[in-house]
Design a protein around this motif. Structure first.
Motif, PDB file in Angstrom:
ATOM      1  N   GLY A  73      -0.285 -16.655   9.218  1.00 62.83           N
ATOM      2  CA  GLY A  73       0.301 -15.395   9.665  1.00 62.83           C
ATOM      3  C   GLY A  73      -0.127 -14.256   8.760  1.00 62.83           C
ATOM      4  O   GLY A  73      -1.130 -14.350   8.050  1.00 62.83           O
ATOM      5  N   ASP A  74       0.677 -13.183   8.768  1.00 58.24           N
ATOM      6  CA  ASP A  74       0.350 -12.022   7.945  1.00 58.24           C
ATOM      7  C   ASP A  74       0.430 -12.349   6.456  1.00 58.24           C
ATOM      8  O   ASP A  74      -0.374 -11.876   5.660  1.00 58.24           O
ATOM      9  N   GLY A  75       1.425 -13.173   6.071  1.00 57.48           N
ATOM     10  CA  GLY A  75       1.568 -13.558   4.664  1.00 57.48           C
ATOM     11  C   GLY A  75       0.306 -14.242   4.153  1.00 57.48           C
ATOM     12  O   GLY A  75      -0.118 -14.031   3.015  1.00 57.48           O
ATOM     13  N   LEU A  99       4.353 -13.474  13.927  1.00 59.17           N
ATOM     14  CA  LEU A  99       3.898 -12.199  14.486  1.00 59.17           C
ATOM     15  C   LEU A  99       2.374 -12.079  14.383  1.00 59.17           C
ATOM     16  O   LEU A  99       1.691 -11.781  15.361  1.00 59.17           O
ATOM     17  N   GLY A 100       1.847 -12.311  13.201  1.00 56.62           N
ATOM     18  CA  GLY A 100       0.395 -12.241  13.010  1.00 56.62           C
ATOM     19  C   GLY A 100      -0.175 -10.898  13.395  1.00 56.62           C
ATOM     20  O   GLY A 100      -1.187 -10.813  14.089  1.00 56.62           O
ATOM     21  N   PHE A 101       0.438  -9.820  12.903  1.00 55.01           N
ATOM     22  CA  PHE A 101      -0.036  -8.485  13.272  1.00 55.01           C
ATOM     23  C   PHE A 101      -1.452  -8.247  12.747  1.00 55.01           C
ATOM     24  O   PHE A 101      -2.283  -7.650  13.411  1.00 55.01           O
ATOM     25  N   LEU A 102      -1.717  -8.746  11.531  1.00 50.67           N
ATOM     26  CA  LEU A 102      -3.039  -8.538  10.921  1.00 50.67           C
ATOM     27  C   LEU A 102      -4.029  -9.626  11.334  1.00 50.67           C
ATOM     28  O   LEU A 102      -5.223  -9.484  11.133  1.00 50.67           O
ATOM     29  N   ALA A 103      -3.486 -10.736  11.847  1.00 48.29           N
ATOM     30  CA  ALA A 103      -4.344 -11.863  12.254  1.00 48.29           C
ATOM     31  C   ALA A 103      -4.700 -11.681  13.725  1.00 48.29           C
ATOM     32  O   ALA A 103      -3.920 -12.004  14.612  1.00 48.29           O
ATOM     33  N   MET A 148      -2.103  -4.549  -0.339  1.00 51.03           N
ATOM     34  CA  MET A 148      -2.746  -4.149   0.914  1.00 51.03           C
ATOM     35  C   MET A 148      -1.715  -3.483   1.837  1.00 51.03           C
ATOM     36  O   MET A 148      -2.029  -2.582   2.595  1.00 51.03           O
ATOM     37  N   ASN A 149      -0.479  -3.956   1.759  1.00 53.73           N
ATOM     38  CA  ASN A 149       0.596  -3.359   2.566  1.00 53.73           C
ATOM     39  C   ASN A 149       1.308  -2.238   1.821  1.00 53.73           C
ATOM     40  O   ASN A 149       1.295  -1.100   2.229  1.00 53.73           O
ATOM     41  N   GLU A 150       1.962  -2.610   0.726  1.00 53.83           N
ATOM     42  CA  GLU A 150       2.784  -1.612   0.045  1.00 53.83           C
ATOM     43  C   GLU A 150       3.171  -2.052  -1.363  1.00 53.83           C
ATOM     44  O   GLU A 150       3.124  -3.238  -1.687  1.00 53.83           O
ATOM     45  N   SER A 189       1.948   0.284   7.080  1.00 54.59           N
ATOM     46  CA  SER A 189       2.867   1.137   7.848  1.00 54.59           C
ATOM     47  C   SER A 189       3.555   0.379   8.981  1.00 54.59           C
ATOM     48  O   SER A 189       4.601   0.787   9.459  1.00 54.59           O
ATOM     49  N   THR A 190       2.982  -0.770   9.407  1.00 52.59           N
ATOM     50  CA  THR A 190       3.634  -1.559  10.459  1.00 52.59           C
ATOM     51  C   THR A 190       4.472  -2.700   9.856  1.00 52.59           C
ATOM     52  O   THR A 190       4.995  -3.536  10.592  1.00 52.59           O
ATOM     53  N   GLY A 191       4.575  -2.752   8.522  1.00 56.18           N
ATOM     54  CA  GLY A 191       5.360  -3.791   7.847  1.00 56.18           C
ATOM     55  C   GLY A 191       6.737  -3.262   7.447  1.00 56.18           C
ATOM     56  O   GLY A 191       7.486  -2.705   8.274  1.00 56.18           O
ATOM     57  N   TYR A 192       7.054  -3.395   6.171  1.00 56.91           N
ATOM     58  CA  TYR A 192       8.394  -3.039   5.645  1.00 56.91           C
ATOM     59  C   TYR A 192       8.734  -1.562   5.941  1.00 56.91           C
ATOM     60  O   TYR A 192       9.860  -1.250   6.350  1.00 56.91           O
ATOM     61  N   LEU A 194       7.925   0.331   8.346  1.00 56.39           N
ATOM     62  CA  LEU A 194       8.326   0.517   9.753  1.00 56.39           C
ATOM     63  C   LEU A 194       9.802   0.190   9.931  1.00 56.39           C
ATOM     64  O   LEU A 194      10.536   0.902  10.630  1.00 56.39           O
ATOM     65  N   SER A 195      10.253  -0.896   9.265  1.00 54.77           N
ATOM     66  CA  SER A 195      11.659  -1.316   9.386  1.00 54.77           C
ATOM     67  C   SER A 195      12.604  -0.279   8.774  1.00 54.77           C
ATOM     68  O   SER A 195      13.792  -0.288   9.055  1.00 54.77           O
ATOM     69  N   CYS A 196      12.068   0.574   7.884  1.00 57.62           N
ATOM     70  CA  CYS A 196      12.898   1.591   7.235  1.00 57.62           C
ATOM     71  C   CYS A 196      12.680   2.967   7.882  1.00 57.62           C
ATOM     72  O   CYS A 196      12.954   3.996   7.258  1.00 57.62           O
ATOM     73  N   LEU A 246       4.377  -6.076  -5.007  1.00 58.41           N
ATOM     74  CA  LEU A 246       3.066  -5.716  -4.459  1.00 58.41           C
ATOM     75  C   LEU A 246       2.857  -6.705  -3.317  1.00 58.41           C
ATOM     76  O   LEU A 246       2.681  -7.911  -3.572  1.00 58.41           O
ATOM     77  N   ASP A 247       2.966  -6.261  -2.101  1.00 57.60           N
ATOM     78  CA  ASP A 247       2.974  -7.145  -0.926  1.00 57.60           C
ATOM     79  C   ASP A 247       4.025  -8.242  -1.122  1.00 57.60           C
ATOM     80  O   ASP A 247       5.193  -7.924  -1.269  1.00 57.60           O
ATOM     81  N   SER A 248       3.598  -9.532  -1.172  1.00 59.24           N
ATOM     82  CA  SER A 248       4.590 -10.621  -1.274  1.00 59.24           C
ATOM     83  C   SER A 248       4.917 -10.975  -2.715  1.00 59.24           C
ATOM     84  O   SER A 248       5.742 -11.849  -2.956  1.00 59.24           O
TER      85      SER A 248
HETATM   86  N1  LIG Z   1      12.609  -5.601   6.333  1.00 62.01           N
HETATM   87  C1  LIG Z   1      11.313  -5.808   6.473  1.00 62.01           C
HETATM   88  O1  LIG Z   1      10.702  -5.484   7.483  1.00 62.01           O
HETATM   89  C2  LIG Z   1      10.534  -6.400   5.353  1.00 62.01           C
HETATM   90  C3  LIG Z   1      11.170  -6.753   4.162  1.00 62.01           C
HETATM   91  C4  LIG Z   1      10.374  -7.292   3.158  1.00 62.01           C
HETATM   92  C5  LIG Z   1       9.002  -7.452   3.324  1.00 62.01           C
HETATM   93  N2  LIG Z   1       8.440  -7.103   4.514  1.00 62.01           N
HETATM   94  C6  LIG Z   1       6.998  -7.211   4.712  1.00 62.01           C
HETATM   95  O2  LIG Z   1       6.555  -8.516   4.437  1.00 62.01           O
HETATM   96  C7  LIG Z   1       5.351  -8.446   3.717  1.00 62.01           C
HETATM   97  C8  LIG Z   1       5.173  -9.704   2.940  1.00 62.01           C
HETATM   98  O3  LIG Z   1       4.991 -10.740   3.864  1.00 62.01           O
HETATM   99  P1  LIG Z   1       5.608 -12.191   3.621  1.00 62.01           P
HETATM  100  O4  LIG Z   1       4.925 -13.114   4.541  1.00 62.01           O
HETATM  101  O5  LIG Z   1       5.583 -12.474   2.171  1.00 62.01           O
HETATM  102  O6  LIG Z   1       7.115 -11.968   4.022  1.00 62.01           O
HETATM  103  P2  LIG Z   1       7.956 -12.551   5.280  1.00 62.01           P
HETATM  104  O7  LIG Z   1       7.713 -14.000   5.449  1.00 62.01           O
HETATM  105  O8  LIG Z   1       9.367 -12.059   5.118  1.00 62.01           O
HETATM  106  O9  LIG Z   1       7.296 -11.824   6.526  1.00 62.01           O
HETATM  107  C9  LIG Z   1       7.565 -10.496   6.823  1.00 62.01           C
HETATM  108  C10 LIG Z   1       7.188 -10.127   8.245  1.00 62.01           C
HETATM  109  O10 LIG Z   1       6.452  -8.912   8.140  1.00 62.01           O
HETATM  110  C11 LIG Z   1       5.317  -9.002   8.970  1.00 62.01           C
HETATM  111  N3  LIG Z   1       4.240  -8.193   8.389  1.00 62.01           N
HETATM  112  C12 LIG Z   1       3.679  -8.298   7.160  1.00 62.01           C
HETATM  113  N4  LIG Z   1       2.710  -7.381   7.005  1.00 62.01           N
HETATM  114  C13 LIG Z   1       2.647  -6.682   8.175  1.00 62.01           C
HETATM  115  C14 LIG Z   1       1.857  -5.602   8.636  1.00 62.01           C
HETATM  116  N5  LIG Z   1       0.939  -5.019   7.865  1.00 62.01           N
HETATM  117  N6  LIG Z   1       2.048  -5.161   9.897  1.00 62.01           N
HETATM  118  C15 LIG Z   1       2.991  -5.721  10.684  1.00 62.01           C
HETATM  119  N7  LIG Z   1       3.798  -6.715  10.294  1.00 62.01           N
HETATM  120  C16 LIG Z   1       3.635  -7.197   9.058  1.00 62.01           C
HETATM  121  C17 LIG Z   1       4.970 -10.465   9.024  1.00 62.01           C
HETATM  122  O11 LIG Z   1       4.307 -10.776  10.228  1.00 62.01           O
HETATM  123  C18 LIG Z   1       6.312 -11.140   8.970  1.00 62.01           C
HETATM  124  O12 LIG Z   1       6.804 -11.376  10.275  1.00 62.01           O
HETATM  125  C19 LIG Z   1       5.487  -7.225   2.851  1.00 62.01           C
HETATM  126  O13 LIG Z   1       4.250  -6.719   2.456  1.00 62.01           O
HETATM  127  C20 LIG Z   1       6.281  -6.292   3.751  1.00 62.01           C
HETATM  128  O14 LIG Z   1       5.461  -5.409   4.513  1.00 62.01           O
HETATM  129  C21 LIG Z   1       9.184  -6.590   5.511  1.00 62.01           C
END
Ligand SMILES: NC(=O)c1ccc[n+]([C@@H]2O[C@H](COP(=O)([O-])OP(=O)(O)OC[C@H]3O[C@@H](n4cnc5c(N)ncnc54)[C@H](O)[C@@H]3O)[C@@H](O)[C@H]2O)c1
Ligand SMILES: Nc1ncnc2c1ncn2[C@@H]1O[C@H](COP(=O)(O)OP(=O)(O)OP(=O)(O)O)[C@@H](O)[C@H]1O
Length: 294
Positions: A73-75, A99-103, A148-150, A189-192, A194-196, A246-248
């Motif tokens: 997946g994205d992780g 979800l696999g947004f990046l995959a 790469m994400n945030e 921008s489509t990860g964390y 977006l949720s905020c 930093l990301d995960s």
């Molecule tokens: N509340 C939230 O939305 C939240 C909270 C913490 C982290 N995250 C995201 O999870 C990422 C780390 O991934 P993980 O696998 O260790 O955590 P995780 O297993 O909690 O997965 C987080 C989810 O975020 C999705 N995601 C990750 N990067 C994305 C992107 N660029 N675009 C769209 N969706 C994306 C993944 O598909 C997964 O469903 C962080 O970089 C952050 O962006 C999201």
């Protein structure tokens, strides 16, 4: 052609994916070098023979590789980025996750997409990254210093909010009183973010995104800034430490430390297959266009 293969997990659902990839690449004389832990998992399940070369770290991924294929997946893609680092080796994600947004490659049509790979009918989407300097130095950040994400700062061991003094190119922006602050790349921008409540940026936009996490202030809103901006943060709060991710990857940082965030000089190359563009992914994975009224 020579490709590196990387995955973090094995589940029964992985078997058909691995089969499709290996059969196709072997038939087309593509050399595969497999990440050693992943190969061990596949060997144990008797999915793949032990005849393949392996790699264990980023130091072994040199310019002889044409691509890294990430199965997960994205992780898994975020981890794959820590393997290729600044080598420029393009990453192609095959979605074996949720979800696999990046995959971008879906498991249903692997052979069709792998044909694009060997015909080199793909484009490269360059992804900007963020790096962090921490003063005093934090050793756990030094080893893999990019996201790469945030990059996120957030409260630790408390429900009490933290205060994040934020400066852009040395000019004071705001003291956020919040659960945390996300500094996101366009990819993130489509990860964390977006949720905020942050906006979506297309991957080629030359901007960074500053998104507060649950700010106790109705006027604090996500802010888009040019990607050459130097962002300086100083966090204070009731506890002695706060979290930086930093990301995960997560570490603990002492209050009053100075964090400086900047775009890295190198980028990650993501493989974009025809038909699997960012805009298509927005529609298919974020379910745009599912409202049947229009
Ligand atoms: N509340 C939230 O939305 C939240 C909270 C913490 C982290 N995250 C995201 O999870 C990422 C780390 O991934 P993980 O696998 O260790 O955590 P995780 O297993 O909690 O997965 C987080 C989810 O975020 C999705 N995601 C990750 N990067 C994305 C992107 N660029 N675009 C769209 N969706 C994306 C993944 O598909 C997964 O469903 C962080 O970089 C952050 O962006 C999201
Ligand atoms: N190689 C794989 N084979 C089978 N299943 C996998 C594989 N990689 C990941 N998965 C499944 O996907 C889940 C999530 O994987 P991963 O950590 O890579 O992504 P994620 O960040 O959670 O994002 P996503 O929502 O895109 O899956 C795993 O817990 C696992 O169930």
């Amino acid at each position: 052609m020579k490709v590196a293969i990387y995955g973090q997990y094995y589940q029964n659902s992985t078997e058909p994916i691995i089969n499709d990839i290996f059969v196709f690449f072997n038939k087309n004389n593509v050399e595969m070098v497999i990440e050693s832990h992943f190969l061990l998992m596949l060997n144990e399940k008797k999915i793949v023979e032990n005849k393949y070369k392996t790699f264990t770290s980023h130091t072994e991924l040199d310019s002889s590789f044409d691509m890294l294929i990430s199965i997960g997946g994205d992780g898994t893609i975020l981890r794959a980025a820590t393997l290729v680092r600044d080598s420029g080796i393009p990453i192609l994600g095959i979605n074996a996750g949720r979800l696999g947004f990046l995959a971008t490659v879906q498991k249903e049509n692997i052979a069709e997409f792998m044909q694009f790979v060997i015909d080199r009918k793909y484009t490269i989407s360059k992804r900007a990254l963020l790096s962090l300097t921490c003063s005093p130095t934090n050793e756990s950040i030094e080893e893999i210093n990019f996201a790469m994400n945030e990059i996120t700062v957030s409260r630790k061991d408390t429900t009490s909010m933290i205060t994040i003094d934020t400066y852009l190119n040395d000019e004071f922006l705001n003291s956020y009183w919040a659960d945390g602050l996300i500094i996101s790349t366009p990819t993130g921008s489509t990860g964390y973010s977006l949720s905020c409540g942050g906006p979506i940026l297309t991957p080629d936009v030359k901007s960074l995104l500053i998104t507060p996490i649950a700010p106790h202030n109705l006027t604090a809103r996500p802010l888009v800034v040019p990607d050459d901006t130097e962002i300086r943060l100083k966090v204070s709060g009731r506890e002695e430490n706060y979290l930086v991710s930093l990301d995960s990857r997560v570490t603990s940082v002492k209050n009053e430390s100075i964090l400086i965030l900047k775009k890295t000089p190198f980028q990650i190359n993501m493989v974009e297959i025809p038909e699997e563009t960012f805009l298509k992914t927005l529609r298919s994975k974020l379910l745009w266009g599912q409202d049947k009224r229009n």
